[in-house]
Design a protein around this motif. Structure first.
Motif, PDB file in Angstrom:
ATOM      1  N   LEU A   1     113.455  36.952  88.394  1.00 25.09           N
ATOM      2  CA  LEU A   1     113.716  37.717  89.606  1.00 25.09           C
ATOM      3  C   LEU A   1     113.948  39.182  89.265  1.00 25.09           C
ATOM      4  N   ALA A   2     113.195  40.074  89.902  1.00 25.39           N
ATOM      5  CA  ALA A   2     113.350  41.516  89.690  1.00 25.39           C
ATOM      6  C   ALA A   2     114.178  42.153  90.800  1.00 25.39           C
ATOM      7  N   CYS A   3     114.374  41.442  91.891  1.00 27.57           N
ATOM      8  CA  CYS A   3     115.015  41.979  93.085  1.00 27.57           C
ATOM      9  C   CYS A   3     116.533  41.894  93.007  1.00 27.57           C
ATOM     10  N   ASP A   4     117.207  42.773  93.755  1.00 22.70           N
ATOM     11  CA  ASP A   4     118.653  42.642  93.897  1.00 22.70           C
ATOM     12  C   ASP A   4     118.998  41.287  94.514  1.00 22.70           C
ATOM     13  N   PHE A   5     118.237  40.911  95.548  1.00 23.03           N
ATOM     14  CA  PHE A   5     118.501  39.668  96.252  1.00 23.03           C
ATOM     15  C   PHE A   5     117.330  38.699  96.140  1.00 23.03           C
ATOM     16  N   ASN A   6     116.272  38.885  96.888  1.00 22.93           N
ATOM     17  CA  ASN A   6     115.185  37.925  96.858  1.00 22.93           C
ATOM     18  C   ASN A   6     113.839  38.601  97.025  1.00 22.93           C
ATOM     19  N   GLU A   7     112.802  37.899  96.602  1.00 27.48           N
ATOM     20  CA  GLU A   7     111.435  38.342  96.866  1.00 27.48           C
ATOM     21  C   GLU A   7     111.054  37.859  98.256  1.00 27.48           C
ATOM     22  N   ALA A   8     110.568  38.771  99.088  1.00 25.32           N
ATOM     23  CA  ALA A   8     110.126  38.412 100.436  1.00 25.32           C
ATOM     24  C   ALA A   8     108.734  37.806 100.360  1.00 25.32           C
ATOM     25  N   CYS A   9     108.430  36.918 101.294  1.00 25.92           N
ATOM     26  CA  CYS A   9     107.136  36.240 101.204  1.00 25.92           C
ATOM     27  C   CYS A   9     106.622  35.821 102.568  1.00 25.92           C
ATOM     28  N   VAL A  10     105.326  35.618 102.612  1.00 28.31           N
ATOM     29  CA  VAL A  10     104.636  34.967 103.727  1.00 28.31           C
ATOM     30  C   VAL A  10     103.561  34.101 103.081  1.00 28.31           C
ATOM     31  N   GLY A  11     103.633  32.798 103.274  1.00 28.69           N
ATOM     32  CA  GLY A  11     102.631  31.927 102.671  1.00 28.69           C
ATOM     33  C   GLY A  11     102.746  31.887 101.158  1.00 28.69           C
ATOM     34  N   ALA A  12     101.609  31.722 100.504  1.00 32.11           N
ATOM     35  CA  ALA A  12     101.582  31.562  99.044  1.00 32.11           C
ATOM     36  C   ALA A  12     101.523  32.912  98.351  1.00 32.11           C
ATOM     37  N   SER A  13     102.554  33.747  98.561  1.00 35.89           N
ATOM     38  CA  SER A  13     102.528  35.110  98.027  1.00 35.89           C
ATOM     39  C   SER A  13     103.584  35.351  96.954  1.00 35.89           C
ATOM     40  N   CYS A  14     104.356  34.330  96.578  1.00 36.92           N
ATOM     41  CA  CYS A  14     105.450  34.525  95.621  1.00 36.92           C
ATOM     42  C   CYS A  14     104.924  34.831  94.222  1.00 36.92           C
ATOM     43  N   ARG A  15     105.502  35.857  93.591  1.00 31.09           N
ATOM     44  CA  ARG A  15     105.128  36.244  92.235  1.00 31.09           C
ATOM     45  C   ARG A  15     106.251  36.009  91.231  1.00 31.09           C
ATOM     46  N   THR A  16     107.463  35.725  91.703  1.00 27.89           N
ATOM     47  CA  THR A  16     108.554  35.387  90.804  1.00 27.89           C
ATOM     48  C   THR A  16     108.286  33.990  90.250  1.00 27.89           C
ATOM     49  N   VAL A  17     108.462  33.821  88.947  1.00 31.20           N
ATOM     50  CA  VAL A  17     108.100  32.571  88.290  1.00 31.20           C
ATOM     51  C   VAL A  17     108.832  31.369  88.896  1.00 31.20           C
ATOM     52  N   ASN A  18     108.097  30.257  89.051  1.00 29.09           N
ATOM     53  CA  ASN A  18     108.659  28.974  89.490  1.00 29.09           C
ATOM     54  C   ASN A  18     109.349  29.063  90.842  1.00 29.09           C
ATOM     55  N   THR A  19     108.761  29.832  91.779  1.00 35.47           N
ATOM     56  CA  THR A  19     109.297  29.909  93.135  1.00 35.47           C
ATOM     57  C   THR A  19     108.205  29.590  94.148  1.00 35.47           C
ATOM     58  N   GLU A  20     108.642  29.275  95.360  1.00 37.87           N
ATOM     59  CA  GLU A  20     107.731  29.011  96.464  1.00 37.87           C
ATOM     60  C   GLU A  20     108.323  29.611  97.727  1.00 37.87           C
ATOM     61  N   CYS A  21     107.470  29.888  98.694  1.00 35.34           N
ATOM     62  CA  CYS A  21     107.916  30.519  99.935  1.00 35.34           C
ATOM     63  C   CYS A  21     108.562  29.481 100.851  1.00 35.34           C
ATOM     64  N   ALA A  22     109.793  29.717 101.224  1.00 36.80           N
ATOM     65  CA  ALA A  22     110.509  28.859 102.163  1.00 36.80           C
ATOM     66  C   ALA A  22     111.150  29.757 103.195  1.00 36.80           C
ATOM     67  N   GLY A  23     110.680  29.668 104.429  1.00 33.90           N
ATOM     68  CA  GLY A  23     111.114  30.624 105.441  1.00 33.90           C
ATOM     69  C   GLY A  23     110.441  31.946 105.160  1.00 33.90           C
ATOM     70  N   ASP A  24     111.218  32.973 104.831  1.00 36.88           N
ATOM     71  CA  ASP A  24     110.644  34.267 104.487  1.00 36.88           C
ATOM     72  C   ASP A  24     111.089  34.724 103.111  1.00 36.88           C
ATOM     73  N   ARG A  25     111.599  33.778 102.278  1.00 38.28           N
ATOM     74  CA  ARG A  25     112.097  34.112 100.949  1.00 38.28           C
ATOM     75  C   ARG A  25     111.483  33.208  99.889  1.00 38.28           C
ATOM     76  N   CYS A  26     111.315  33.741  98.691  1.00 37.29           N
ATOM     77  CA  CYS A  26     110.845  32.941  97.561  1.00 37.29           C
ATOM     78  C   CYS A  26     112.045  32.222  96.961  1.00 37.29           C
ATOM     79  N   ARG A  27     112.069  30.912  97.089  1.00 38.21           N
ATOM     80  CA  ARG A  27     113.168  30.117  96.570  1.00 38.21           C
ATOM     81  C   ARG A  27     112.676  29.275  95.389  1.00 38.21           C
ATOM     82  N   ALA A  28     113.601  28.822  94.569  1.00 38.30           N
ATOM     83  CA  ALA A  28     113.249  28.042  93.385  1.00 38.30           C
ATOM     84  C   ALA A  28     112.536  26.757  93.788  1.00 38.30           C
TER      85      ALA A  28
END
Length: 299
Positions: free
Chosen positions: A152-179
């Motif tokens: 994670l490079a962010c203070d809090f979370n990586e924002a996402c829509v669909g399959a846009s997560c770039r933080t390792v081992n995360t997936e988009c849930a709602g509007d955030r990349c979660r583990a």
């Protein structure tokens, strides 16, 4: 965004023991998190966001505009140049964006959100769309360089829509990349299947597993517990609880939040060191209505 991750002052159960010590600056514990047990159903993939930045009922041109949120009112504004290039500049580089938003201020409403992106496809190939801390108290979504480690490079979370997560081992849930495979111990019950979210509807109530933690009315309170220990966070982040549920963040806000845990091994030694305590932290379940464990440094 979207359930703003602005830190709220919390009456912490351990503050009485630390009242004689000045609150430390937030510290980064930086411990890599072990993989979570895959018991939570993954959110169905959504199509990538269309070009631009979602801004209420309109979309802003990501190349020339930013989105400004004034309470629940949104409007596009001219994108200042240059854009904030890195998180260390956030304390002052967001000011041109604030000025641009104030030029299109809606009525007399306060500025509550600035979006320079709404997912990482709005950023460069080596960047991520991050929720960042800014001194004004607004939520800032901006593109910053991705961590070389993939953490994670962010203070809090990586924002996402669909399959846009770039933080390792995360997936988009709602509007955030979660583990991926995250598991939340929700007052003793692991959430998963058709009820993957741990939600608390009353301040003094017990959280329960639900399908969603969205508010059902303006009077309804919905406190989302994103994690119950750092094992449920993206790599490089720590699970913390403030006044409104729990969240994963890169820096530990030891003045305004508690670090959540499921066992003593989840508690970073750096937490007690930041308070000047020689004690090794332990996981306690006393004094929290959520019945979740929190890292305690003793007296």
């Amino acid at each position: 965004m979207r359930r703003a991750h602005l830190l709220c002052v919390l009456a912490l159960p351990w503050c009485a023991a630390c009242a004689s010590q000045p609150p430390p600056e937030p510290v980064t514990v930086g411990a890599a998190q072990p993989a979570a047990t895959a018991t939570t159903a993954s959110a169905p993939p959504r199509a990538p966001a269309p070009p631009g930045i979602q801004c209420g009922k309109q979309r802003c041109d990501a190349a020339t505009q930013i989105c400004c949120g004034f309470s629940d009112q949104y409007t596009c504004a001219a994108r200042p140049s240059p854009s904030p290039p890195a998180p260390e500049y956030a304390e002052y580089a967001y000011l041109p964006s604030t000025d641009s938003c104030m030029e299109v201020q809606v009525q007399d409403l306060s500025l509550t959100e600035i979006r320079l992106c709404d997912d990482s496809t709005d950023c460069g190939a080596a960047e991520v769309c991050c929720s960042m801390w800014i001194a004004s108290g607004s939520t800032l979504l901006t593109c910053i360089p991705a961590a070389a480690s993939g953490e994670l490079a962010c203070d809090f979370n990586e924002a996402c829509v669909g399959a846009s997560c770039r933080t390792v081992n995360t997936e988009c849930a709602g509007d955030r990349c979660r583990a991926k495979g995250r598991q939340v111990d929700c007052a003793g019950t692991p959430c998963g299947g058709s009820t993957p979210v741990c939600c608390q509807r009353k301040l003094d109530g017990t959280p329960t597993c639900e399908a969603s933690c969205e508010q059902t009315s303006e009077e309804d309170r919905a406190f989302d517990f994103e994690c119950s220990s750092s094992r449920g966070c993206p790599a490089g982040a720590t699970c913390q609880a403030g006044l409104f549920g729990s969240y994963c963040a890169k820096a530990v806000d030891s003045a305004n939040a508690v670090v959540l845990c499921e066992s003593d091994s989840d508690c970073p030694r750096a937490l007690c060191e930041a308070w000047g305590s020689p004690n090794a932290p332990t996981c306690s379940r006393e004094g929290r209505s959520s019945n979740m464990g929190w890292c305690h440094c003793g007296t």
